[in-house]
Enzyme design. Structure first.
Site, short mmCIF file in Angstrom:
data_model
loop_
_atom_site.label_atom_id
_atom_site.label_comp_id
_atom_site.label_asym_id
_atom_site.label_seq_id
_atom_site.Cartn_x
_atom_site.Cartn_y
_atom_site.Cartn_z
N ASN A 93 0.81 -1.22 0.00
CA ASN A 93 0.00 0.00 0.00
C ASN A 93 0.84 1.27 0.00
O ASN A 93 0.32 2.36 0.22
CB ASN A 93 -0.96 0.01 1.20
CG ASN A 93 -0.23 0.01 2.54
OD1 ASN A 93 0.99 -0.15 2.59
ND2 ASN A 93 -0.98 0.17 3.61
N HIS A 94 2.13 1.14 -0.26
CA HIS A 94 2.99 2.33 -0.30
C HIS A 94 2.73 3.15 -1.56
O HIS A 94 2.35 2.61 -2.60
CB HIS A 94 4.46 1.93 -0.24
CG HIS A 94 4.84 1.32 1.08
ND1 HIS A 94 5.93 0.50 1.23
CD2 HIS A 94 4.27 1.41 2.30
CE1 HIS A 94 6.02 0.10 2.49
NE2 HIS A 94 5.03 0.65 3.16
N HIS A 96 -4.24 5.24 10.79
CA HIS A 96 -3.20 5.67 9.85
C HIS A 96 -3.68 5.68 8.40
O HIS A 96 -2.94 6.05 7.50
CB HIS A 96 -1.95 4.80 9.99
CG HIS A 96 -2.03 3.46 9.31
ND1 HIS A 96 -3.11 2.61 9.41
CD2 HIS A 96 -1.12 2.81 8.52
CE1 HIS A 96 -2.88 1.51 8.72
NE2 HIS A 96 -1.68 1.60 8.16
#
Length: 384
Positions: free
Chosen positions: A141-142, A300
């Site tokens: 998911n970066h 987050h």
């Protein structure tokens, strides 16, 4: 129990206080709660908090924070030590964005061609042996995302951060690449999921490597930002940078407590960005309250709704890969790995609006601004 590792046979240990911060309107998977409760039974645990983005992980949940005494648990931090997000203000007006042109040429794959040693010295970080990956986004998911300001909700805080509503922003989500994985593997080879007794030699050795990975991850985000800014012909100023995967000591009533964050943003370091999927808004928020009931932590991100396998299967039935390179915001997505494109499709994530609303209603944050995607960079590589 050895002098270094805590026995994880916790059947007789009294569980820590468990709290899930989510409204009835939010969907929290039962397996994620089960994992949270299991971690709460580890020796020394005092508090286990699930945030609105809580979802199952590999043995331990993501979107969670834990406090313990006497022991800490590298396994709860995970293999991407130092993963986090940095936000940069960009010196380009939003009206001058050239998303299509940038999408065609921006390439962050492969080692950076600049002076790596000089860059690390500038950042005050020692080399790690993983410098070939320095300045790269990574998988999963970066991302690196150029954004525009959609709306300002708290003009005072927004201005205090030096931000301007008509300027572009850059959000970078990445971590310590292979460094954190090597550190966790070394621990797991010796202790599996066991914890470490505070102040033991192995605990101090792990913490030194952990702190290095956190600093290296922050430097990595800074270099990713530099490469993006160079690619779009702009300059930028870092506004904030926070870590989502870490363990840190805190003094509480004269005692040391260990705060573990696994996919959780800090609530004690000022404003943070909570991003949605690549087809949703991101929220710049300011923490409020004392943070005690939330382990000084915040969501987050949106949190996964579907597993990667499920997302691939569902999205292939509904969309072509090409269609997923554009979003409802008319933003562009650079992701040449088709599996990753389907896995990271917006429907695979929970609604970010609901996640942030839960935090607001819990008295944990106030919204400062919303940011909309312009260009999201995932990867040029066709293989992960």
């Amino acid at each position: 129990m050895s002098t270094a590792a805590a026995n994880t046979d916790s059947s007789s240990a009294p569980p820590a206080h468990v709290r899930v911060i989510a409204s009835p309107q939010s969907w929290i998977e039962g397996e994620a709660v089960r994992q949270l409760e299991a971690m709460a039974r580890l020796p020394g645990m005092r508090l286990a908090v699930g945030l609105p983005d809580l979802h199952p992980g590999k043995g331990a949940p993501v979107g969670a924070a834990f406090t313990s005494e006497g022991f800490f648990y590298p396994y709860l931090v995970g293999n991407d030590i130092g993963c986090g997000m940095g936000l940069w203000s960009v010196d380009l007006p939003a009206r001058k964005a050239k998303a299509e042109r940038w999408a065609a040429k921006l390439d962050l794959e492969g080692p950076w061609s600049g002076d790596v040693e000089g860059f690390l010295q500038e950042q005050g970080v020692k080399a790690s042996g993983f410098e070939l990956a320095l300045g790269t986004v990574g998988g999963g998911n970066h991302f690196a995302e150029v954004q525009r300001v959609e709306a300002v909700h708290d003009a005072e805080v927004f201005a205090a951060l030096g931000l301007e509503a008509d300027r572009l922003m850059l959000l970078v989500h990445s971590g310590s690449r292979g460094l954190g994985e090597a550190i966790l593997r070394a621990h797991v080879d010796r202790h599996a999921a066991g914890g470490l007794v505070e102040d033991s030699e192995e605990a101090l050795r792990y913490l030194a490597r952990h702190d290095h990975a956190v600093a290296w991850g922050r430097a990595n985000r800074a270099l990713v930002a530099r490469r993006v800014l160079d690619g779009i012909g702009a300059q930028g100023q870092r506004v904030l940078d926070v870590c989502h995967n870490s363990v840190t000591p805190r003094r509480v009533e004269g005692r040391t407590q260990w705060l573990h964050r696994k996919g959780a943003a800090p609530a004690d370091e000022g404003p943070v960005v909570i991003p949605g999927s690549r087809g949703a808004l991101s929220y710049l928020v300011a923490p409020v309250g004392d943070g005690l009931g939330s382990a000084h932590s915040l969501a987050h991100g949106a949190g996964r709704k579907w597993t990667r396998t499920s997302a691939r299967e569902r999205m292939r039935e509904r969309f072509t890969a090409e269609s997923l390179t554009r979003t409802s915001f008319k933003s562009h997505v650079v992701c040449e790995n088709k599996d990753l494109l389907f896995e990271e499709a917006p429907p695979a994530y929970k609604p970010i609006d609901r996640v942030v609303t839960d935090l607001v209603e819990a008295g944990l944050v106030r919204v400062v601004a919303t940011l909309a995607p312009v260009l999201t960079y995932k990867t040029r590589s066709q293989e992960e």
